[in-house]
Design an enzyme around this catalytic site. Sequence first.
Site, short mmCIF file in Angstrom:
data_model
loop_
_atom_site.label_atom_id
_atom_site.label_comp_id
_atom_site.label_asym_id
_atom_site.label_seq_id
_atom_site.Cartn_x
_atom_site.Cartn_y
_atom_site.Cartn_z
N GLU A 41 0.88 -1.17 0.00
CA GLU A 41 0.00 0.00 0.00
C GLU A 41 0.92 1.22 0.00
O GLU A 41 1.84 1.29 0.80
CB GLU A 41 -0.88 0.04 1.26
CG GLU A 41 -1.84 1.23 1.21
CD GLU A 41 -2.57 1.52 2.52
OE1 GLU A 41 -2.16 1.00 3.57
OE2 GLU A 41 -3.54 2.28 2.47
N ARG A 268 6.22 -13.08 9.27
CA ARG A 268 6.80 -11.78 8.94
C ARG A 268 8.15 -11.65 9.61
O ARG A 268 8.52 -12.44 10.48
CB ARG A 268 5.88 -10.62 9.30
CG ARG A 268 5.32 -10.56 10.62
CD ARG A 268 4.56 -9.32 11.08
NE ARG A 268 4.55 -8.18 10.24
CZ ARG A 268 3.46 -7.49 9.84
NH1 ARG A 268 2.35 -7.78 10.16
NH2 ARG A 268 3.48 -6.48 9.12
N LYS A 278 4.60 0.35 10.41
CA LYS A 278 4.70 1.57 9.60
C LYS A 278 4.14 2.77 10.36
O LYS A 278 4.67 3.86 10.27
CB LYS A 278 3.87 1.41 8.31
CG LYS A 278 4.64 0.84 7.15
CD LYS A 278 3.92 1.23 5.84
CE LYS A 278 3.60 0.02 5.01
NZ LYS A 278 2.83 0.32 3.80
#
Length: 565
Positions: A41, A268, A278
């Site tokens: 994104e 992850r 983020k």
Amino acid sequence: MKEDNETETRSESKSFIESFIEADLKEGKNGGRIHTRFPPEPNGYLHIGHAKAICLNFGMARKYGGKCNLRFDDTNPVKEEIEYVDSIKEDIRWLGFDWEEREYYASDYFGKLFDFAVELIKKDLAYVDDQPADVISSQKGTPSQPGIESPFRKRTASENLNLFERMKQGEFDEGSRVLRAKIDMTSPNMHMRDPIIYRIIKSSHHRTGNTWIVYPMYDFAHGQSDYFEGVTHSLCTLEFEVHRPLYDWFIDQLKSDDYRPRQIEFNRLNLTYTMMSKRKLLELVREGNVSGWDDPRMPTLCGLRRRGYTPESIKRFVDLIGYTKVEAINDISLLEHAVREDLNLKAPRVLGVLNPLKVIIKNYPRDKVENVELVNNPEDESMGSRIVPFCNEVFIEQEDFMESPPNKFFRLAPGMEVRLKGAYIIKCEGFKKDEKTGNIEEVYCTYDPATRSGEHASEKKVKGTLHWVSARHAVDAEVRLYDRLFNHEDPSGQKDDDYRKFLNPASLKVLNGCKLEPSLKSAKRLEKFQFQRLGYFCVDYDSTESKLVFNRTVQLKDTWAKINK
RNA sequence: UGUCCCGUAGUGUAAUUGGCAACACGUCUGAUUCUGGAUCAGAAGAGUCUAGGUUCGAGCCCUAGCGGGACAACCA
């Protein structure tokens, strides 16, 4: 694919993902086609966790002769910006991957997705809900309690069609209505409880401008986008495991033949002493705890780049940690190992003194200057050698001299001999000390002319070799020393403590008046060196011709520091 | 009172898919070295969360526990 052609060191053993892919290939699924994608994104900068996903997706495509798309998942115009699109592309290219002409955007599919939503309404599988967000949320139940149905769930298809069309036309306010899939409010899987698939957003989108008033939710766009692109393997992180049944449900309604993307989830990347969120990284930037997204202490790709990390070292690290379903936390020291391993082979050696201490060689002619030749990289002869000036006054590292040294101190002390790298063996005859502060101000030595490096008489052995810089030829520099940003292994994982509490106040130390060998004067931005005996350093963006600025990427291993503890 | 995922040296991963556990980092020796780096040689360190079961044989299969994680944004 051209991408990069350096030989990559891959571990011999296969990950579970490769096993799945090979099984699919063997079964003849999708006509033997392999197609992946990296779907960021554009709402922030990429970090090393993304590098893991990038290496996987592009890596699988490369390994099995397939393709990998770059697709921006841009379904929320409020958060996304073109600045992030550009930085993401730059970082992927820097890592050495190429999506060729396949640069896609979820927003490319807004039309198709809208049509699909209309199809669902017609099949009585979607409805417009007029309730506000908090009511919808409260009807959703909890993970352990089923939800209840919306009073608007029984609207007719034609009424829904009419309402959805008017939502699209901008007739209703933001938040006043949503489109929901009609699945099962009692499902044990929260994502199946009539998920919202479209909402009204009246801000401008970075690509489609004001064309759209209704925007698909990520869950309604992601799986279908993979489907539209012919993606065969949708590789994503573990938290999307529970979304998979929903994606499958949508694809069941959409697909026309046997083809469907297969989602495989992997763990992850977590690193000790930092964090990957983020949102929190953005907070660090906004609150000024770091200088920006590319602060060399950040785990972002632009931060690591500025710190002096190479793409190869990051790919190597990713390769070392592997892909599994176990939620792991990886030791930052493995990342550091990976850069050292890479830079050891690539970085030219230079002499640089961080905390200078002047040494005066009393028996060396005052007006004499000799050019000594130094090998650029003992690991790679092809890197040649260079000339460094030597004279009667040199700087050495403050910590390389001790007035009364402990055992096994193989450096300079009264009466002791050391070699100055590439030059002569010197012997300490005395020193000047500020009696008030205890600081050593100068050290006085004599040299043995017969011990010049490379000459026969230089067979003489001494225990220690020091790096040095000619005092009359040295160039000044600022050197920025970095340490871990947080002093807690898992700063953002503490229930009771905010991550800010663990910020390391000593994560940046700026040294001025460092003395470097003159060849460094022409060093270019991001150029990497090994300052001998100290570590790997690179030229910072702030460096100018009149003021050199270096960043320390990582220290060399230091067994003396360990012994000394 | 839910669903799903996971549990192998300090850390991260392996184990030909049932044959008494391997590699990397780290740690510790020693050799070597004009970087206390690199390199080379070697060592210590888990008996695979627990308990049952199947089997000649289980880290791999089954059952039950225990432990960890994910899921309740009109975020992605």
